[in-house]
Design an enzyme around this catalytic site. Structure first.
Site, PDB file in Angstrom:
ATOM      1  CB  CYS A 192     -64.320  63.338 -52.205  1.00 19.82           C
ATOM      2  SG  CYS A 192     -64.436  64.841 -51.136  1.00 19.82           S
ATOM      3  CG  HIS A 196     -67.486  58.733 -52.812  1.00 21.36           C
ATOM      4  ND1 HIS A 196     -68.462  57.748 -52.342  1.00 21.36           N
ATOM      5  CD2 HIS A 196     -67.033  59.331 -51.654  1.00 21.36           C
ATOM      6  CE1 HIS A 196     -68.668  57.644 -51.224  1.00 21.36           C
ATOM      7  NE2 HIS A 196     -67.633  58.683 -50.492  1.00 21.36           N
ATOM      8  NE  ARG A 235     -71.457  58.871 -45.075  1.00 23.82           N
ATOM      9  CZ  ARG A 235     -70.376  58.577 -45.009  1.00 23.82           C
ATOM     10  NH1 ARG A 235     -69.676  59.464 -44.127  1.00 23.82           N
ATOM     11  NH2 ARG A 235     -69.877  57.482 -45.463  1.00 23.82           N
ATOM     12  CB  CYS A 239     -66.123  61.366 -45.568  1.00 23.42           C
ATOM     13  SG  CYS A 239     -67.605  60.875 -46.561  1.00 23.42           S
TER      14      CYS A 239
END
Lengths: 278, 111, 117
Positions: A192, A196, A235, A239
């Site tokens: 992640c 991000h 979501r 991803c």
């Protein structure tokens, strides 16, 4: 099994003081400082608007979209579903504090009796099960609409997720969510954080990558790409697919623990869901 | 997976005709000595290991389905290549999960 | 922009003339390599890198320019695409070879194409 090992390592870390395990509050502060350093001109609450906090062109289009919010129908549908009585005459209001109005900031929380993290979406189905109703699918549809209505009544309330210090299982759940966040997965080998944290603000094809600060404030979301309203776990599944990882089940332990971590990272921000995204 | 078998897989993938020297189409035995059934079972096993680690790659199960379909169609070389690829991917996903169980901590933001 | 300029300068200084080397791949190989590089389900290089002739490129990674200057040896470019983590454990570049995202032949074609940039 994994949870037990994790719990053990957390406990060892606590007692010996040798573990590099920073507590949730240290983690949150570090993330906050990272993003405010990267985006010094963005006011804190603006991070709740994702990439629109720092992409001016996308922001203009988004503000236009918000003139006729595409999630408005979901709020109305959600309210009707929320207020409709179950077969036994009770309703969702009977399951939640304050009749279910303005309470999203209480979620997710660690349920000590269950020994697991409970998200709002899980609690909606818990409520249905307690009233002999079939569970609703977690990604889109009626459950997302009910969640949208409950978010709407909670707008402006401040996120304040707690990891109780007196409950090692809660800390283990938080740590497991944190581990998920920082773990590379999928054939493309992304965590992640690869997108991000490391690449926040950069462009992936035509899409600008958002910050994790603010990731959990605005769900469910009407996404133009989906053409419908969907939950956070939809979501997260997306991803996973984007990095060629097979998604886990929505509301799996892993996803709930991840939501626990993500939401804790946004502590102090105001809820602003439901929202629209491109 | 050694270089020779990688080459054989590539061979089966890229040049449909190149397997003819060693095995005729539809034969249950492959040049490596393993039948499709054996390779398929090994791939399923590797996938189960990755699944237990909650780390399956998104294309692997499709490769196994395609392998089964190719085998049912009598395209044995292709079936074996697909099942072998699925097995390799499942094994790599397991390696990734094992490596990451340690290295994720090196990425954590801290002050 | 400044980086591009510096690289161009360096290139002119050492007299690199892309496209004139003896071991150039065939035009067919570079065309096929470009197709794989641009295919969203294959290399999808544009997701992160600006490439001449590609639209809607990302800036997650550096633009792919003057690759013969940055990678005089074709083998080094191939190694970078095969597994960039060998040079940088923190890289976000997917390990196209190590994780079998592309086949070895596809990687060769992509390398042929990228090396012409």
């Amino acid at each position: 099994m994994n949870n037990k090992i994790l719990l053990l390592s957390v406990i060892i870390g606590l007692f010996t003081g040798t573990g590099a395990t920073a507590g949730p509050e240290e983690d949150r502060t570090a993330m906050l400082e990272y993003y405010t350093g990267r985006f010094p001109d963005v006011p804190l609450q603006e991070f709740a608007n994702g990439l629109y906090a720092f992409d001016e062109i996308a922001r203009e289009q988004w503000i236009e979209m918000e003139d006729f919010p595409p999630y408005e129908i979901a709020i109305e549908d959600g309210q009707a579903l929320f207020e409709a009585p179950f077969a036994n005459g009770k309703s969702y209001a009977d399951c939640f504090d304050n009749g279910g109005i303005g309470i999203r900031q209480q979620y997710p929380y660690f349920d000590a009796d269950l020994g697991e993290v409970v998200t709002l979406e899980l609690a909606i189905n818990q409520c249905r099960a307690a009233n002999d109703e079939e569970p609703l699918p977690y990604l889109t549809g009626d459950l997302a609409a009910i969640s949208a209505y409950m978010s709407y009544t909670s707008r402006g309330n401040t996120i304040n997720v707690k990891v109780p210090q007196d409950n090692p299982s809660a800390l283990a759940a938080y740590e497991s969510g944190k581990q998920y966040y920082y773990t590379r997965r999928g054939q493309l080998n992304f965590a992640c954080m690869s997108c991000h944290v490391q690449s926040a603000g950069l462009m992936l094809r035509a899409d600008r990558l958002s910050t994790t600060l603010g990731h959990a404030t605005h769900w469910p979301v009407y996404r133009a790409k989906w053409g419908e309203i969907g939950t956070l776990h939809k979501r997260i599944s997306e991803c996973n697919s984007q990095v060629f990882a097979k998604p886990l089940e929505p509301q799996s332990i892993e996803y709930r623990n991840l939501e626990y971590f993500l939401t804790y990272m946004s502590n102090g921000l105001e809820l602003n869901g439901p929202a629209s995204r491109r | 997976m050694n270089k020779l078998s990688t080459l054989l897989v590539a061979c089966a993938f890229l040049l449909p005709g190149c397997g003819q020297e060693t095995v005729s189409s539809g034969s249950p035995e492959h040049a490596g000595g393993s039948s499709f059934a054996e390779i398929y079972a090994a791939a399923e096993q590797a996938l189960a290991v990755a699944e237990a680690k909650r780390n399956v790659w998104s294309r692997t199960e499709g490769l196994l389905r395609d392998a089964k379909a190719a085998d049912a169609d009598g395209r044995t070389d292709e079936a074996i290549a697909l099942a072998t690829e699925a097995k390799l991917q499942a094994e790599l996903a397991s390696v990734q999960a094992d490596t990451e169980a340690e290295t994720w901590r090196t990425r954590v933001l801290s002050n | 922009m400044r980086r591009i300029l510096i690289i161009s300068l360096l290139a002119s200084l050492i007299g690199v003339q892309p496209g004139l080397a003896d071991d150039d791949p065939s035009p067919d190989a570079t065309t096929r390599g470009k197709a794989i590089a641009f295919d969203r389900n294959k290399g999808n290089c544009l997701a992160c890198h600006a490439i001449e002739g590609g639209e809607l490129a990302g800036n997650y990674g550096p633009p792919l320019l003057l690759m013969k200057v940055r990678f005089p040896e074709r083998a080094d470019l191939r190694a970078q695409i095969w597994d960039a983590a060998v040079n940088d454990p923190n890289t976000r570049m997917p390990p196209y070879g190590r994780h079998r995202i592309l086949t070895e032949e596809e990687i060769d074609l992509v390398v042929d194409f990228i090396h012409t940039l």
